[in-house]
Design a protein around this motif. Sequence first.
Motif, PDB file in Angstrom:
ATOM      1  N   PHE A 180      10.186   0.592  11.192  1.00 59.21           N
ATOM      2  CA  PHE A 180      10.694   1.309   9.726  1.00 59.21           C
ATOM      3  C   PHE A 180       9.514   1.550   8.808  1.00 59.21           C
ATOM      4  CE2 PHE A 180      12.824   1.228   5.899  1.00 59.21           C
ATOM      5  CZ  PHE A 180      14.173   2.034   5.977  1.00 59.21           C
ATOM      6  N   SER A 181       8.623   0.810   8.575  1.00 57.59           N
ATOM      7  CA  SER A 181       7.449   1.040   7.687  1.00 57.59           C
ATOM      8  C   SER A 181       6.797   2.160   8.160  1.00 57.59           C
ATOM      9  CB  SER A 181       6.497  -0.267   7.432  1.00 57.59           C
ATOM     10  OG  SER A 181       7.359  -1.399   6.837  1.00 57.59           O
ATOM     11  N   LYS A 182       6.460   2.335   9.515  1.00 59.81           N
ATOM     12  CA  LYS A 182       5.721   3.282   9.846  1.00 59.81           C
ATOM     13  C   LYS A 182       6.502   4.739   9.840  1.00 59.81           C
ATOM     14  CE  LYS A 182       3.795   4.687  14.623  1.00 59.81           C
ATOM     15  NZ  LYS A 182       3.799   4.341  15.906  1.00 59.81           N
ATOM     16  N   SER A 183       7.600   4.611   9.692  1.00 57.37           N
ATOM     17  CA  SER A 183       8.352   5.951   9.472  1.00 57.37           C
ATOM     18  C   SER A 183       8.597   6.524   8.205  1.00 57.37           C
ATOM     19  CB  SER A 183       9.893   5.765  10.033  1.00 57.37           C
ATOM     20  OG  SER A 183      10.806   4.981   8.974  1.00 57.37           O
ATOM     21  N   LEU A 184       8.361   5.529   7.209  1.00 59.26           N
ATOM     22  CA  LEU A 184       8.215   5.591   5.795  1.00 59.26           C
ATOM     23  C   LEU A 184       7.078   6.339   5.296  1.00 59.26           C
ATOM     24  CD1 LEU A 184       9.810   2.879   3.997  1.00 59.26           C
ATOM     25  CD2 LEU A 184      10.890   4.912   4.532  1.00 59.26           C
TER      26      LEU A 184
ATOM     27  N   TYR B 196       0.793  -1.228   0.045  1.00 59.50           N
ATOM     28  CA  TYR B 196      -0.020  -0.006  -0.064  1.00 59.50           C
ATOM     29  C   TYR B 196       0.662   1.466  -0.038  1.00 59.50           C
ATOM     30  CZ  TYR B 196      -4.609  -2.489   0.624  1.00 59.50           C
ATOM     31  OH  TYR B 196      -5.377  -3.211   0.411  1.00 59.50           O
ATOM     32  N   LEU B 197       2.073   1.135   0.861  1.00 59.74           N
ATOM     33  CA  LEU B 197       2.885   2.322   0.937  1.00 59.74           C
ATOM     34  C   LEU B 197       3.467   2.762  -0.690  1.00 59.74           C
ATOM     35  CD1 LEU B 197       4.453   4.392   2.491  1.00 59.74           C
ATOM     36  CD2 LEU B 197       6.168   2.510   3.066  1.00 59.74           C
ATOM     37  N   TRP B 198       3.747   1.699  -1.319  1.00 57.86           N
ATOM     38  CA  TRP B 198       4.366   1.701  -2.779  1.00 57.86           C
ATOM     39  C   TRP B 198       3.112   2.293  -3.592  1.00 57.86           C
ATOM     40  CZ3 TRP B 198       2.989  -0.681  -7.309  1.00 57.86           C
ATOM     41  CH2 TRP B 198       4.118  -0.384  -8.558  1.00 57.86           C
ATOM     42  N   LYS B 199       2.183   2.055  -3.185  1.00 56.27           N
ATOM     43  CA  LYS B 199       1.104   2.331  -4.260  1.00 56.27           C
ATOM     44  C   LYS B 199       0.668   3.810  -3.860  1.00 56.27           C
ATOM     45  CE  LYS B 199      -2.518  -0.567  -4.818  1.00 56.27           C
ATOM     46  NZ  LYS B 199      -3.318  -1.245  -4.305  1.00 56.27           N
ATOM     47  N   GLY B 200       0.925   4.411  -2.537  1.00 55.77           N
ATOM     48  CA  GLY B 200       0.754   5.776  -2.249  1.00 55.77           C
ATOM     49  C   GLY B 200      -0.534   5.908  -1.543  1.00 55.77           C
ATOM     50  N   ASP B 201      -1.047   4.600  -1.182  1.00 55.56           N
ATOM     51  CA  ASP B 201      -2.425   4.431  -0.444  1.00 55.56           C
ATOM     52  C   ASP B 201      -1.952   4.380   1.183  1.00 55.56           C
ATOM     53  OD1 ASP B 201      -4.903   4.299   0.255  1.00 55.56           O
ATOM     54  OD2 ASP B 201      -5.306   2.569  -1.258  1.00 55.56           O
ATOM     55  N   PHE B 202      -1.899   5.713   1.844  1.00 57.07           N
ATOM     56  CA  PHE B 202      -1.093   5.694   3.115  1.00 57.07           C
ATOM     57  C   PHE B 202      -2.103   5.377   4.175  1.00 57.07           C
ATOM     58  CE2 PHE B 202       1.118   8.865   0.428  1.00 57.07           C
ATOM     59  CZ  PHE B 202       2.150   8.141   0.342  1.00 57.07           C
ATOM     60  N   GLY B 203      -3.526   5.356   4.012  1.00 53.76           N
ATOM     61  CA  GLY B 203      -4.342   5.033   5.242  1.00 53.76           C
ATOM     62  C   GLY B 203      -4.282   3.566   5.169  1.00 53.76           C
TER      63      GLY B 203
ATOM     64  N   ALA C 260      -2.042   1.697   4.320  1.00 57.12           N
ATOM     65  CA  ALA C 260      -0.799   1.314   4.585  1.00 57.12           C
ATOM     66  C   ALA C 260      -0.620   1.451   6.306  1.00 57.12           C
ATOM     67  CB  ALA C 260       0.360   2.122   4.037  1.00 57.12           C
ATOM     68  N   LEU C 261      -1.127   2.551   7.027  1.00 57.82           N
ATOM     69  CA  LEU C 261      -0.756   2.757   8.163  1.00 57.82           C
ATOM     70  C   LEU C 261      -1.724   1.811   9.196  1.00 57.82           C
ATOM     71  CD1 LEU C 261       0.701   4.461  10.325  1.00 57.82           C
ATOM     72  CD2 LEU C 261      -1.173   6.115  10.175  1.00 57.82           C
ATOM     73  N   GLU C 262      -2.717   1.510   8.748  1.00 57.04           N
ATOM     74  CA  GLU C 262      -3.644   0.289   9.441  1.00 57.04           C
ATOM     75  C   GLU C 262      -3.083  -1.007   9.571  1.00 57.04           C
ATOM     76  OE1 GLU C 262      -7.824  -1.676   8.797  1.00 57.04           O
ATOM     77  OE2 GLU C 262      -7.402   0.162   7.484  1.00 57.04           O
ATOM     78  N   HIS C 263      -2.616  -1.435   8.335  1.00 60.50           N
ATOM     79  CA  HIS C 263      -1.718  -2.622   8.605  1.00 60.50           C
ATOM     80  C   HIS C 263      -0.546  -2.650   9.188  1.00 60.50           C
ATOM     81  CE1 HIS C 263      -4.561  -3.641   4.948  1.00 60.50           C
ATOM     82  NE2 HIS C 263      -4.279  -4.969   5.223  1.00 60.50           N
ATOM     83  N   CYS C 264       0.377  -1.301   8.960  1.00 62.29           N
ATOM     84  CA  CYS C 264       1.465  -1.161   9.791  1.00 62.29           C
ATOM     85  C   CYS C 264       1.253  -1.469  11.308  1.00 62.29           C
ATOM     86  CB  CYS C 264       2.263  -0.050   9.574  1.00 62.29           C
ATOM     87  SG  CYS C 264       3.501   0.220  10.419  1.00 62.29           S
ATOM     88  N   LEU C 265       0.431  -0.685  11.798  1.00 64.42           N
ATOM     89  CA  LEU C 265      -0.185  -0.507  13.289  1.00 64.42           C
ATOM     90  C   LEU C 265      -0.507  -2.046  13.817  1.00 64.42           C
ATOM     91  CD1 LEU C 265      -1.978   2.721  13.511  1.00 64.42           C
ATOM     92  CD2 LEU C 265       0.426   2.255  14.134  1.00 64.42           C
ATOM     93  N   GLN C 266      -1.224  -2.576  12.987  1.00 69.08           N
ATOM     94  CA  GLN C 266      -1.697  -3.858  13.255  1.00 69.08           C
ATOM     95  C   GLN C 266      -0.323  -4.704  13.563  1.00 69.08           C
ATOM     96  OE1 GLN C 266      -4.808  -5.700  10.896  1.00 69.08           O
ATOM     97  NE2 GLN C 266      -5.812  -3.832  10.657  1.00 69.08           N
ATOM     98  N   SER C 267       0.496  -4.720  12.426  1.00 69.26           N
ATOM     99  CA  SER C 267       1.749  -5.638  12.639  1.00 69.26           C
ATOM    100  C   SER C 267       2.643  -5.258  13.740  1.00 69.26           C
ATOM    101  CB  SER C 267       2.622  -5.362  11.444  1.00 69.26           C
ATOM    102  OG  SER C 267       3.755  -6.185  11.526  1.00 69.26           O
ATOM    103  N   LEU C 268       2.581  -4.024  14.126  1.00 68.05           N
ATOM    104  CA  LEU C 268       3.512  -3.436  15.319  1.00 68.05           C
ATOM    105  C   LEU C 268       3.001  -4.129  16.501  1.00 68.05           C
ATOM    106  CD1 LEU C 268       5.886  -2.105  16.415  1.00 68.05           C
ATOM    107  CD2 LEU C 268       4.320   0.012  16.309  1.00 68.05           C
TER     108      LEU C 268
END
Length: 725
Positions: free
Chosen positions: A253-257, A219-226, A228-236
Amino acid sequence: MFPNRSENFTHIKNLISEGKFDTALHELGKISSDAQIRTPERLKYQLLEVEIYNETGKYDQALKLSEDILNNSQKLEDSLQMLDAIIAKAVALSHLGEYGKSLAYIKLGERVLEKLKNTEPNVLFIRKATLNYEKGFIFEVEEDLKNSLDSYLQSLSLRRELDDRQGLVNSNNAIARVYFKMGDIVRALLIFQQSMSIAREIEDDKAEADILNNICNIYLWKGDFGPALEHCLQSLALSEEIDNNELIANALFSKSLIYNHLGEFDRSIKNLERCLSTREDMNDKVGISETLNALSYVLFMKGELNQATNYLNQGQEILQTLESNLGIDDILETLGMILYQRGEYEQAIEQLIKCMELREDQKNKKELASAIFWLILVNIENNTLEQAQDYLKKMQKIIEKQNNLISNLKYRLASALILKKSNNLDILRKARNIFNEIVSGEMIDIGLSSIALFNLSELYLKQMHLSNNFDDMVNINTMIEKHYALAELIESHTMFAENIWLKANVSLIQQKLPEAKLFMDQAEQITEEKGLRRLGMKVSRAIDIIKSHQEKTKTFPIKKEIINLEQETEELNGDVIRMIDKRTVDIPKLQAEEPVLLIIVYEGGVTVYSQKFSQKEMIDEMFVGGFLTAIDAFMHQTFATGGSIERIQHQEYTLLLKIENPLLFCYVFKGQSFTAIQKLDAIIKEIKKSTSIWQALTNNLGVELGITDNELIEELANKVFLSED
């Protein structure tokens, strides 16, 4: 507690599978203190200890203990334990960045495996699958994606034969990662979603956390940040719950990007600092270097070039101690960017060319466009416009294949920056239109938006001087205010200095030389303090020009004129400007949007409407309908809420999907489009406006429409998608 050690061994294995590593280590500690335990059995338990160290990112401890086990198993001539120690050592070495040594141990393991012909096949298959997986990992980090995929597929085949569901998930995840790196986003997402289902079924929290972070990166690569952040927070959250340092660091690291793209640089730095600390505890040298480079990039964006350079040097020193080229391309890109802001253009070009060549060798198309973008910017600033145009053509070929939103944005921005060098008002209008589109559109990368906003402001000033019309001060002041608001938001010293530069130029138009000189002095102070020599050189020349004009007004006090800083410095690059104005600026055009197909799928997977826009495209609508059903099933959590638009690349086609319960709408097109989302929204809106069509679509429970309804939708679709407007 246990009547025999066999039950104890099984119990500890189960604890490891459940991620209860501290409890498992406690049990192993009790066994290691037992003086009566014999060496072969002690080695068996030590292998479990190594497994825990590798699982929890304690690779130095894993390496030391696996070496001890290997030496002892060789003395006992126990080939199976020796093989397990070799595998454990290879895993530790690869995560410590010693890829050559790790691969050598994998090959040694394969030779040992060949000699164990009388061992039970399942026992050998497990080891062979692991060796193939680890080999695939090394090929992956070295960007040898073909061999990586082959090795991962072999491990998957063996694990499927063994019905090893946990191993199956790990191999599937690795395969999906490789497909993502190859640019096959659809296949990567499908495999990740398949793996997610299995991981949740077998309650493999580690695998689930890893998958969530991988989906975040897509999602980050696609520019879809919402999302991306949702999946990142679940992962963390899941990674912290199971106390897995490697996964915690990856999620941070993903969260920082994500925060970088959103312009929340202080949040990004906090996550990177925590990530760095975690990776230092693990002695993950490649990860440490990656994090230092990321910190350097954030500080570059904030205009802290001296601090950025310090972090970059530290990261570079670490990579020089390793055998691999992994991460060197990122270091070179950041170094090129820093040299660009320092005004050291030749050195910047040299570093960025090295970065580009490395990424070409690695077939890293996702990041190659970024290196070329910065090469274009440096060549523009260096007044080597023909080279900038050549790189733009190269960039065009890359992004037409990958269709990435951020790469597309960089391409348009680079095109406008080349056009902006002209003195032809018609050409400048083209540049202004592109800048306006970027500034007024969705902000998908704050750094790129800031470049567009500054250059749009400069372009307003340039057009005023060229047309000798200074009435449009409202627009330029609005742009400068927007630029300052963005500078305040991200606390960027570069942008603060740029903003003062713009204000000084406005003061010159208003013939307020003392005020302009005061602004320039402020800008000079920032550029000198922060090492921003690129802008500093412009400011220094401007101060000299203002002083010269002030001296003239002392001699000829009656004469007043508007100072045009660009015209005053044109002698330095006049040949370049004249070259642009004498011939058509060669800006290659991206392939225009070509509508291919509109599909409407009822929940459950039945295609209720499909329309081809081009007879040239040989597409089976029912096949695509089934394909969308699979996407809908595997991405249920993404679409469950409805309303959001999903963009998926499939070969040369782009698929835009949107849920309007109970229907899934999909628009398929080729080429590049910046209005496709609006078109999909428009057709849905038009269809919902027509009560009869909407009811026919939603009340027929997936039954295909009648002729009249089909004709009505076709008319609406032609109006929306085929209109010349």
